[in-house]
Design a protein around this motif. Structure first.
Motif, PDB file in Angstrom:
ATOM      1  N   GLN A  62       0.846  -1.186   0.000  1.00 19.58           N
ATOM      2  CA  GLN A  62       0.000   0.000   0.000  1.00 19.58           C
ATOM      3  C   GLN A  62       0.882   1.237   0.000  1.00 19.58           C
ATOM      4  O   GLN A  62       1.800   1.357   0.814  1.00 19.58           O
ATOM      5  CB  GLN A  62      -0.919   0.029   1.225  1.00 19.58           C
ATOM      6  CG  GLN A  62      -1.767   1.297   1.320  1.00 19.58           C
ATOM      7  CD  GLN A  62      -2.687   1.309   2.528  1.00 19.58           C
ATOM      8  OE1 GLN A  62      -3.260   0.279   2.890  1.00 19.58           O
ATOM      9  NE2 GLN A  62      -2.844   2.470   3.151  1.00 19.58           N
ATOM     10  N   TYR A  63       0.574   2.172  -0.925  1.00 13.43           N
ATOM     11  CA  TYR A  63       1.338   3.411  -0.999  1.00 13.43           C
ATOM     12  C   TYR A  63       0.364   4.588  -0.975  1.00 13.43           C
ATOM     13  O   TYR A  63      -0.518   4.700  -1.826  1.00 13.43           O
ATOM     14  CB  TYR A  63       2.185   3.462  -2.272  1.00 13.43           C
ATOM     15  CG  TYR A  63       3.075   4.680  -2.345  1.00 13.43           C
ATOM     16  CD1 TYR A  63       4.094   4.872  -1.414  1.00 13.43           C
ATOM     17  CD2 TYR A  63       2.887   5.640  -3.341  1.00 13.43           C
ATOM     18  CE1 TYR A  63       4.908   5.988  -1.471  1.00 13.43           C
ATOM     19  CE2 TYR A  63       3.706   6.753  -3.411  1.00 13.43           C
ATOM     20  CZ  TYR A  63       4.713   6.924  -2.464  1.00 13.43           C
ATOM     21  OH  TYR A  63       5.523   8.033  -2.515  1.00 13.43           O
ATOM     22  N   ASP A  64       0.519   5.440   0.029  1.00 13.81           N
ATOM     23  CA  ASP A  64      -0.348   6.604   0.184  1.00 13.81           C
ATOM     24  C   ASP A  64       0.281   7.784  -0.564  1.00 13.81           C
ATOM     25  O   ASP A  64       1.132   8.496  -0.025  1.00 13.81           O
ATOM     26  CB  ASP A  64      -0.531   6.935   1.665  1.00 13.81           C
ATOM     27  CG  ASP A  64      -1.090   5.748   2.448  1.00 13.81           C
ATOM     28  OD1 ASP A  64      -1.857   4.985   1.857  1.00 13.81           O
ATOM     29  OD2 ASP A  64      -0.744   5.602   3.633  1.00 13.81           O
ATOM     30  N   ASN A  65      -0.123   7.971  -1.817  1.00 11.66           N
ATOM     31  CA  ASN A  65       0.483   8.997  -2.661  1.00 11.66           C
ATOM     32  C   ASN A  65      -0.411  10.218  -2.786  1.00 11.66           C
ATOM     33  O   ASN A  65      -1.513  10.268  -2.248  1.00 11.66           O
ATOM     34  CB  ASN A  65       0.808   8.406  -4.039  1.00 11.66           C
ATOM     35  CG  ASN A  65      -0.402   7.721  -4.653  1.00 11.66           C
ATOM     36  OD1 ASN A  65      -1.351   8.376  -5.068  1.00 11.66           O
ATOM     37  ND2 ASN A  65      -0.382   6.378  -4.689  1.00 11.66           N
ATOM     38  N   LYS A  75      -4.726   6.589  -2.411  1.00  7.18           N
ATOM     39  CA  LYS A  75      -4.182   5.337  -1.913  1.00  7.18           C
ATOM     40  C   LYS A  75      -4.129   4.278  -3.020  1.00  7.18           C
ATOM     41  O   LYS A  75      -5.123   4.015  -3.704  1.00  7.18           O
ATOM     42  CB  LYS A  75      -5.032   4.827  -0.747  1.00  7.18           C
ATOM     43  CG  LYS A  75      -4.512   3.590  -0.055  1.00  7.18           C
ATOM     44  CD  LYS A  75      -5.536   3.090   0.964  1.00  7.18           C
ATOM     45  CE  LYS A  75      -5.884   4.145   1.982  1.00  7.18           C
ATOM     46  NZ  LYS A  75      -6.873   3.646   2.974  1.00  7.18           N
ATOM     47  N   THR A  76      -2.959   3.653  -3.187  1.00  9.10           N
ATOM     48  CA  THR A  76      -2.769   2.569  -4.146  1.00  9.10           C
ATOM     49  C   THR A  76      -2.475   1.279  -3.385  1.00  9.10           C
ATOM     50  O   THR A  76      -1.573   1.251  -2.554  1.00  9.10           O
ATOM     51  CB  THR A  76      -1.597   2.858  -5.106  1.00  9.10           C
ATOM     52  OG1 THR A  76      -1.830   4.103  -5.777  1.00  9.10           O
ATOM     53  CG2 THR A  76      -1.455   1.753  -6.136  1.00  9.10           C
ATOM     54  N   PHE A  80      -1.874  -2.984  -3.846  1.00  7.91           N
ATOM     55  CA  PHE A  80      -1.665  -4.156  -4.692  1.00  7.91           C
ATOM     56  C   PHE A  80      -1.562  -5.380  -3.798  1.00  7.91           C
ATOM     57  O   PHE A  80      -0.822  -5.393  -2.821  1.00  7.91           O
ATOM     58  CB  PHE A  80      -0.383  -4.017  -5.513  1.00  7.91           C
ATOM     59  CG  PHE A  80      -0.036  -5.268  -6.291  1.00  7.91           C
ATOM     60  CD1 PHE A  80      -0.742  -5.614  -7.427  1.00  7.91           C
ATOM     61  CD2 PHE A  80       0.991  -6.097  -5.867  1.00  7.91           C
ATOM     62  CE1 PHE A  80      -0.431  -6.764  -8.143  1.00  7.91           C
ATOM     63  CE2 PHE A  80       1.313  -7.249  -6.573  1.00  7.91           C
ATOM     64  CZ  PHE A  80       0.600  -7.577  -7.711  1.00  7.91           C
ATOM     65  N   LEU A 125      -5.530  -5.018  -7.779  1.00  6.33           N
ATOM     66  CA  LEU A 125      -5.040  -3.645  -7.742  1.00  6.33           C
ATOM     67  C   LEU A 125      -6.211  -2.699  -7.511  1.00  6.33           C
ATOM     68  O   LEU A 125      -7.214  -2.751  -8.233  1.00  6.33           O
ATOM     69  CB  LEU A 125      -4.346  -3.291  -9.064  1.00  6.33           C
ATOM     70  CG  LEU A 125      -3.824  -1.850  -9.186  1.00  6.33           C
ATOM     71  CD1 LEU A 125      -2.695  -1.596  -8.190  1.00  6.33           C
ATOM     72  CD2 LEU A 125      -3.347  -1.575 -10.608  1.00  6.33           C
ATOM     73  N   THR A 126      -6.095  -1.835  -6.499  1.00 10.79           N
ATOM     74  CA  THR A 126      -7.094  -0.804  -6.262  1.00 10.79           C
ATOM     75  C   THR A 126      -6.409   0.551  -6.242  1.00 10.79           C
ATOM     76  O   THR A 126      -5.307   0.692  -5.709  1.00 10.79           O
ATOM     77  CB  THR A 126      -7.839  -1.018  -4.922  1.00 10.79           C
ATOM     78  OG1 THR A 126      -6.911  -0.879  -3.831  1.00 10.79           O
ATOM     79  CG2 THR A 126      -8.459  -2.401  -4.864  1.00 10.79           C
ATOM     80  N   GLN A 127      -7.084   1.542  -6.826  1.00 11.15           N
ATOM     81  CA  GLN A 127      -6.522   2.893  -6.891  1.00 11.15           C
ATOM     82  C   GLN A 127      -7.597   3.917  -6.536  1.00 11.15           C
ATOM     83  O   GLN A 127      -8.596   4.064  -7.241  1.00 11.15           O
ATOM     84  CB  GLN A 127      -5.993   3.187  -8.291  1.00 11.15           C
ATOM     85  CG  GLN A 127      -5.496   4.614  -8.477  1.00 11.15           C
ATOM     86  CD  GLN A 127      -4.309   4.936  -7.576  1.00 11.15           C
ATOM     87  OE1 GLN A 127      -3.274   4.271  -7.644  1.00 11.15           O
ATOM     88  NE2 GLN A 127      -4.468   5.943  -6.705  1.00 11.15           N
ATOM     89  N   GLN A 128      -7.386   4.585  -5.411  1.00 11.99           N
ATOM     90  CA  GLN A 128      -8.259   5.689  -5.050  1.00 11.99           C
ATOM     91  C   GLN A 128      -8.084   6.810  -6.078  1.00 11.99           C
ATOM     92  O   GLN A 128      -6.967   7.135  -6.478  1.00 11.99           O
ATOM     93  CB  GLN A 128      -7.926   6.195  -3.650  1.00 11.99           C
ATOM     94  CG  GLN A 128      -8.853   7.279  -3.143  1.00 11.99           C
ATOM     95  CD  GLN A 128      -8.412   7.818  -1.791  1.00 11.99           C
ATOM     96  OE1 GLN A 128      -7.278   7.606  -1.368  1.00 11.99           O
ATOM     97  NE2 GLN A 128      -9.307   8.520  -1.120  1.00 11.99           N
ATOM     98  N   THR A 176     -12.970   4.557  -5.965  1.00 13.84           N
ATOM     99  CA  THR A 176     -11.791   3.696  -6.085  1.00 13.84           C
ATOM    100  C   THR A 176     -11.966   2.784  -7.290  1.00 13.84           C
ATOM    101  O   THR A 176     -13.002   2.131  -7.435  1.00 13.84           O
ATOM    102  CB  THR A 176     -11.586   2.850  -4.821  1.00 13.84           C
ATOM    103  OG1 THR A 176     -11.373   3.699  -3.687  1.00 13.84           O
ATOM    104  CG2 THR A 176     -10.380   1.931  -4.974  1.00 13.84           C
TER     105      THR A 176
END
Length: 410
Positions: free
Chosen positions: A260-263, A267-268, A270, A317-320, A327
């Motif tokens: 998880q990467y909070d960019n 939030k992304t 995988f 894969l989820t992408q906010q 999402t």
């Protein structure tokens, strides 16, 4: 006044909600707490009467349906020494018991927890992760096949230290092996081991990493004088009176990864998981349709066993989207019941059946979180199987499914 305070957990959601099915809503001491969620949905299939792992098979003459996918009601209580969890699932098909377990631990620490009763098998990531929090409508086909309903009855020891090694979680379970709400049909028990690592707040608290490995060692009792193993590129039959009561090995091994990467965009997440091993199944027949031939048993199988070397995996894969309430979802999963058998040989080689066919699914969709309780999901699954020489499976089946789901969690 004290009596009314004890009712507060019934009226308001608890602050720290567990995302694991093998835990109460929170380990903070409390009297009776009631939590749960309801998933109601509309689905449209590509064809009438398809076999589906997206909420179950469709009726013979139907391609559209409304269903209650899950209606979970969870009751739990926690004190200094123990906790108890009881959960039911109420749908249009009736009411079923989902969880019923007691946990014991030291009053000063919950590093070591003993669990006994009906609980989720502690294998990998997606089996234990609650469907009320999962972004994707269903677990991957491989896990629905090998561990239908996810639960089993038995006992488990879990270790999760709170000190410098707090990133480690270990589970060791002894279960009946016959699965959810089933009676033992032999005297053997299955062993499950799971080791997981989780590291939060890396890279300036933006990166979160989890990974782990699992092992399942079990067996299935053979009730006939024959069974089949896959050797070389074909099934080999083994016959003899001594095979009655013989236990075929049911061995799995798996690995999983969560990132998880909070960019700045949002939030992304995988997630990936692989599982392989040996699965005892049966031959496909009019009474056991297609893919169900490789499914695990909740009752003693009455036909010859087929030992298949299988493999399966999923990629999620989820992408906010722009830190909004939307999402995007993208998933791919595959399950090959017999990884040593070519699809073109199914129907040509002796004793091959629909239980050997590989299926893969490409899923994509969108979720909208209205608030902390309500979530809307739109999701489409494109299911693919390679052509074989079996009647009914000579080309890709028209078995895609679209799902529109409304979920309320309390």
């Amino acid at each position: 006044m004290k009596r009314y305070l004890l009712l507060l957990p019934l009226l308001f959601p608890l602050a720290a909600r567990s995302q694991s099915n093998n835990a109460p809503s929170t380990y903070d001491p409390h009297e009776i707490a009631i939590t749960g969620y309801l998933q109601t949905q509309y689905q449209r299939a590509q064809s009438e009467g398809i076999l589906s792992f997206s909420g179950g098979d469709f009726s013979k003459n139907s391609r559209d349906r409304f269903i209650i996918r899950r209606g979970r009601l969870k009751i739990d209580r926690v004190d200094k020494y123990s906790s108890i969890v009881f959960q039911i699932d109420a749908t249009q098909n009736g009411v079923q018991l989902m969880d019923a377990f007691i946990q014991l631990y030291r009053p000063t620490s919950k590093d070591l927890i003993f669990t006994a009763g009906l609980f989720n098998r502690p294998f990998g990531h997606s089996i234990v992760y609650s469907s009320g929090f999962r972004d994707f409508p269903e677990r991957a086909r491989v896990f629905q096949t090998l561990m239908p309903r996810e639960r089993d009855i038995g006992a488990m020891i879990s270790y999760h230290p709170k000190n410098i090694f707090k990133f480690i979680t270990a589970d060791l379970a002894l279960v009946s092996g016959s699965g959810y709400a089933a009676r033992d049909y032999d005297s053997k028990k299955d062993v499950i081991g799971n080791l997981a690592f989780k590291f939060d707040s890396l890279a300036n608290k933006k990166l979160h990493i989890g990974f782990g490995g699992s092992v399942y060692k079990g067996s299935v009792r053979n009730d006939t004088e024959s069974y089949y193993t896959f050797e070389g590129d074909q099934y080999v039959k083994h016959s003899g009176a001594e095979n009655v009561g013989w236990n075929a090995k049911r061995d799995y091994f798996g690995g999983n990864l969560q990132l998880q990467y909070d960019n700045t965009f949002g939030k992304t997440i995988f997630k990936a998981e692989y599982i392989g091993g040996t699965q005892p199944g049966v031959a496909s027949s009019p009474s056991i349709n297609g893919p169900m031939a490789s499914q695990s048993f909740s009752a003693q199988p009455t036909t010859d066993l087929y030992l298949r070397p299988f493999s399966g995996y999923y990629l999620w894969l989820t992408q906010q989207i722009a830190k909004s309430k939307f999402t995007a979802l993208l998933a791919y999963d595959a399950y090959d019941p017999n990884r040593k058998l070519k699809e073109s040989d199914i129907g040509l080689k002796s004793n091959t059946s629909a239980g050997d066919i590989k299926f893969s699914t490409l899923g994509y969709g969108l979720t909208y979180v209205l608030n902390t309780r309500v979530k809307i999901t739109l999701y489409n699954e494109h299911v693919v199987n390679d052509p074989t020489s079996l009647p009914g499976y000579t080309e890709d089946l028209k078995d895609d499914v679209f799902t529109a789901r409304l979920q309320y969690r309390w």
